[in-house]
Design an enzyme around this catalytic site. Structure first.
Site, PDB file in Angstrom:
ATOM      1  N   LYS A  69       0.842  -1.209   0.000  1.00  0.00           N
ATOM      2  CA  LYS A  69       0.000   0.000   0.000  1.00  0.00           C
ATOM      3  C   LYS A  69       0.866   1.244   0.000  1.00  0.00           C
ATOM      4  CE  LYS A  69       1.057   1.931   3.717  1.00  0.00           C
ATOM      5  NZ  LYS A  69       1.443   2.997   4.419  1.00  0.00           N
ATOM      6  N   ASP A 123      -2.633  -0.512   9.480  1.00  0.00           N
ATOM      7  CA  ASP A 123      -2.762  -0.641   8.017  1.00  0.00           C
ATOM      8  C   ASP A 123      -3.486  -1.919   7.585  1.00  0.00           C
ATOM      9  OD1 ASP A 123      -1.442   1.709   7.286  1.00  0.00           O
ATOM     10  OD2 ASP A 123       0.525   0.739   7.164  1.00  0.00           O
TER      11      ASP A 123
HETATM   12  C1  LIG Z   1       2.445   5.096   8.376  1.00  0.00           C
HETATM   13  C2  LIG Z   1       1.273   4.195   8.002  1.00  0.00           C
HETATM   14  O1  LIG Z   1       1.747   3.085   7.263  1.00  0.00           O
HETATM   15  C3  LIG Z   1       0.303   4.981   7.126  1.00  0.00           C
HETATM   16  O2  LIG Z   1      -0.729   4.182   6.589  1.00  0.00           O
HETATM   17  C4  LIG Z   1       0.551   3.690   9.254  1.00  0.00           C
HETATM   18  O3  LIG Z   1       0.069   4.768  10.036  1.00  0.00           O
HETATM   19  C5  LIG Z   1       1.375   2.746  10.106  1.00  0.00           C
HETATM   20  O4  LIG Z   1       0.618   1.592  10.229  1.00  0.00           O
HETATM   21  P1  LIG Z   1       1.152   0.270  10.959  1.00  0.00           P
HETATM   22  O5  LIG Z   1       2.583   0.024  10.625  1.00  0.00           O
HETATM   23  O6  LIG Z   1       0.129  -0.779  10.668  1.00  0.00           O
HETATM   24  O7  LIG Z   1       1.102   0.743  12.469  1.00  0.00           O
HETATM   25  P2  LIG Z   1       0.897  -0.102  13.802  1.00  0.00           P
HETATM   26  O8  LIG Z   1       1.625  -1.401  13.689  1.00  0.00           O
HETATM   27  O9  LIG Z   1      -0.541  -0.094  14.167  1.00  0.00           O
HETATM   28  O10 LIG Z   1       1.674   0.842  14.830  1.00  0.00           O
HETATM   29  C6  LIG Z   1       3.082   0.903  14.882  1.00  0.00           C
HETATM   30  C7  LIG Z   1       3.497   2.187  15.568  1.00  0.00           C
HETATM   31  O11 LIG Z   1       3.370   3.304  14.646  1.00  0.00           O
HETATM   32  C8  LIG Z   1       2.905   4.466  15.320  1.00  0.00           C
HETATM   33  N1  LIG Z   1       1.565   4.837  14.794  1.00  0.00           N
HETATM   34  C9  LIG Z   1       0.881   4.007  13.962  1.00  0.00           C
HETATM   35  C10 LIG Z   1      -0.362   4.372  13.459  1.00  0.00           C
HETATM   36  C11 LIG Z   1      -0.884   5.615  13.848  1.00  0.00           C
HETATM   37  N2  LIG Z   1      -2.087   6.014  13.411  1.00  0.00           N
HETATM   38  N3  LIG Z   1      -0.187   6.432  14.670  1.00  0.00           N
HETATM   39  C12 LIG Z   1       1.047   6.068  15.148  1.00  0.00           C
HETATM   40  O12 LIG Z   1       1.669   6.824  15.894  1.00  0.00           O
HETATM   41  C13 LIG Z   1       2.847   4.091  16.790  1.00  0.00           C
HETATM   42  O13 LIG Z   1       4.122   4.427  17.331  1.00  0.00           O
HETATM   43  C14 LIG Z   1       2.662   2.581  16.766  1.00  0.00           C
HETATM   44  O14 LIG Z   1       3.125   1.957  17.940  1.00  0.00           O
HETATM   45  N1  LIG Z   2       5.664 -10.606   7.361  1.00  0.00           N
HETATM   46  C1  LIG Z   2       6.404  -9.508   7.596  1.00  0.00           C
HETATM   47  N2  LIG Z   2       6.832  -8.751   6.562  1.00  0.00           N
HETATM   48  C2  LIG Z   2       7.555  -7.632   6.798  1.00  0.00           C
HETATM   49  N3  LIG Z   2       7.924  -7.215   7.999  1.00  0.00           N
HETATM   50  C3  LIG Z   2       7.533  -7.923   9.065  1.00  0.00           C
HETATM   51  C4  LIG Z   2       6.743  -9.091   8.897  1.00  0.00           C
HETATM   52  N4  LIG Z   2       6.501  -9.577  10.123  1.00  0.00           N
HETATM   53  C5  LIG Z   2       7.107  -8.763  10.999  1.00  0.00           C
HETATM   54  N5  LIG Z   2       7.740  -7.761  10.390  1.00  0.00           N
HETATM   55  C6  LIG Z   2       8.515  -6.677  11.047  1.00  0.00           C
HETATM   56  O1  LIG Z   2       7.761  -5.474  10.929  1.00  0.00           O
HETATM   57  C7  LIG Z   2       8.636  -4.353  10.733  1.00  0.00           C
HETATM   58  C8  LIG Z   2       7.979  -3.417   9.720  1.00  0.00           C
HETATM   59  O2  LIG Z   2       7.974  -4.071   8.466  1.00  0.00           O
HETATM   60  P1  LIG Z   2       6.997  -3.630   7.285  1.00  0.00           P
HETATM   61  O3  LIG Z   2       7.623  -4.125   6.027  1.00  0.00           O
HETATM   62  O4  LIG Z   2       5.606  -4.030   7.572  1.00  0.00           O
HETATM   63  O5  LIG Z   2       7.191  -2.066   7.414  1.00  0.00           O
HETATM   64  P2  LIG Z   2       6.454  -0.861   6.803  1.00  0.00           P
HETATM   65  O6  LIG Z   2       6.108  -1.166   5.391  1.00  0.00           O
HETATM   66  O7  LIG Z   2       7.277   0.342   7.068  1.00  0.00           O
HETATM   67  O8  LIG Z   2       5.140  -0.819   7.636  1.00  0.00           O
HETATM   68  P3  LIG Z   2       3.991   0.276   7.560  1.00  0.00           P
HETATM   69  O9  LIG Z   2       4.055   0.967   6.266  1.00  0.00           O
HETATM   70  O10 LIG Z   2       2.764  -0.575   7.748  1.00  0.00           O
HETATM   71  O11 LIG Z   2       4.295   1.140   8.732  1.00  0.00           O
HETATM   72  C9  LIG Z   2       9.962  -4.913  10.251  1.00  0.00           C
HETATM   73  O12 LIG Z   2      10.984  -4.468  11.107  1.00  0.00           O
HETATM   74  C10 LIG Z   2       9.826  -6.420  10.310  1.00  0.00           C
HETATM   75  O13 LIG Z   2      10.868  -7.067  10.990  1.00  0.00           O
END
Ligand SMILES: C[C@](O)(CO)[C@H](O)COP(=O)(O)OP(=O)(O)OC[C@H]1O[C@@H](n2ccc(N)nc2=O)[C@H](O)[C@@H]1O
Ligand SMILES: Nc1ncnc2c1ncn2[C@@H]1O[C@H](COP(=O)(O)OP(=O)(O)OP(=O)(O)O)[C@@H](O)[C@H]1O
Length: 300
Positions: free
Chosen positions: A14, A150
């Site tokens: 996404k 997400d």
């Molecule tokens: C940056 C985005 O990818 C935009 O869509 C999302 O907001 C992040 O989504 P995500 O990785 O699924 O986030 P989560 O796993 O729920 O949260 C991880 C951490 O990101 C921060 N977090 C996330 C979502 C949100 N609305 N506010 C936050 O501040 C918080 O520190 C939280 O502990």
């Molecule tokens: N199946 C998985 N695929 C990717 N990362 C994973 C998975 N399971 C756990 N993780 C952990 O989650 C952390 C975030 O990875 P991810 O690739 O989802 O990041 P991101 O794309 O930045 O996330 P978001 O955009 O949702 O904030 C990584 O440090 C990774 O070790």
């Protein structure tokens, strides 16, 4: 009726076409209030779920050339988002998690492309078919929302409006005025993802946002924070726009950059600029919007 034995799901990455960040809320575990337009991108991971004998437990196999921190020996399989989704679905359905999961990873890890969320969403969709639950989307999203912000979006992809901490999803149907407006503004069709070896931690980027705020005119309020932590993303954005990209921005919390390229010539120019300057480590071609696809193999 034949029983499914293996279900494979291709689940897209996404990006966020807009990402407005509001205040953080203690009751959301410190997460911030969001108003975002999600868009699924046709860069997919494939999650395969196969039924194992009763009592056999779960297993996880990961394949792919770019596994980031998932490849390190300290990466705990039980913390993998796909495995967390397996346990959440097993609890919700009153089933044992006797399932072999394999993930063919193509979505860069820790890249702002929701790769972990896509794997969790794919697992939820796969188990819905493998266990013949046939739950509606809203029920699958409820399970997803317990796992991450997400994930509810990733279960259906396409375009969607996200509020709350990102988990409240209102689908933007393909034939709606809102989807037409997004297409007319150039948020559809061919795009390039500029990807990096480096990862950014989402909590760290939100923490930086709390300090530096949003950049003037940025549709992604996290862009300034991500670029301050990873300046090459800013260079890649400037170069893509100079080469004719309709839009170029940090994807979610970064560091990946998404550039919409309306013509083959512009696509070539963006690739040439990024290759010349080495502003990105890897270039991945994709399309948007995209949606998950589920394929079921039944017992013969
Ligand atoms: C940056 C985005 O990818 C935009 O869509 C999302 O907001 C992040 O989504 P995500 O990785 O699924 O986030 P989560 O796993 O729920 O949260 C991880 C951490 O990101 C921060 N977090 C996330 C979502 C949100 N609305 N506010 C936050 O501040 C918080 O520190 C939280 O502990
Ligand atoms: N199946 C998985 N695929 C990717 N990362 C994973 C998975 N399971 C756990 N993780 C952990 O989650 C952390 C975030 O990875 P991810 O690739 O989802 O990041 P991101 O794309 O930045 O996330 P978001 O955009 O949702 O904030 C990584 O440090 C990774 O070790």
């Amino acid at each position: 009726m034949s029983t499914p034995v293996t279900v494979s799901v291709d689940c897209p990455a996404k990006t966020n076409l807009t990402l407005e960040v509001g205040p953080s809320h203690a009751e959301w575990g410190g997460r911030h209030e969001l108003d975002t337009i999600y868009c699924a991108v046709s860069l997919t991971d494939t999650v395969t779920a196969t039924a194992k004998p009763a009592g056999a437990g779960f297993s996880l196999d990961l394949a792919g050339e770019h596994l980031g921190d998932l490849a390190s020996s300290s990466s705990d399989m039980r913390r993998n988002h796909a495995v967390l989704a397996l346990f959440a679905m097993a609890e919700a359905a009153g089933r044992e998690p006797d399932v072999a999961l394999t993930i063919e990873k193509r979505i860069p890890v820790g890249a702002g492309l929701a790769g972990g969320s896509a794997d969790a969403a794919a697992t939820i969709l796969a188990l819905n078919a493998l266990w013949e639950l046939d739950w509606p989307l809203d029920r699958l999203r409820e399970v997803a929302a317990t796992l991450g912000a997400d994930m509810p979006f990733c279960v259906a992809g396409g375009y969607a409006h996200g509020t709350g901490y990102g988990e409240i999803i209102e689908t933007i149907p393909d034939d709606s005025d809102a989807a037409r407006a997004l297409r007319e503004q150039g948020y559809a069709g061919s795009l390039l993802v500029g990807a990096y070896q480096a990862q950014l931690s989402t909590p760290e980027v939100y923490g930086e946002f709390d300090v530096v705020g949003a950049g003037d005119g940025d549709r992604n309020h996290l862009q300034k924070a991500a670029v301050s932590l990873h300046p090459r993303s800013g260079t890649a954005i400037r170069e893509a726009l100079a080469a004719g990209a309709t839009h170029a921005f940090v994807s979610g919390s970064g560091p990946s950059v998404v550039a919409f390229t309306p013509t083959p010539a512009i696509r070539r120019d963006v690739i040439a600029a990024w290759e010349r300057s080495k502003a990105v480590d890897r270039i991945i071609a994709a399309e948007a919007p995209a949606a998950p696809s589920v394929s079921v193999t039944v017992a013969r």
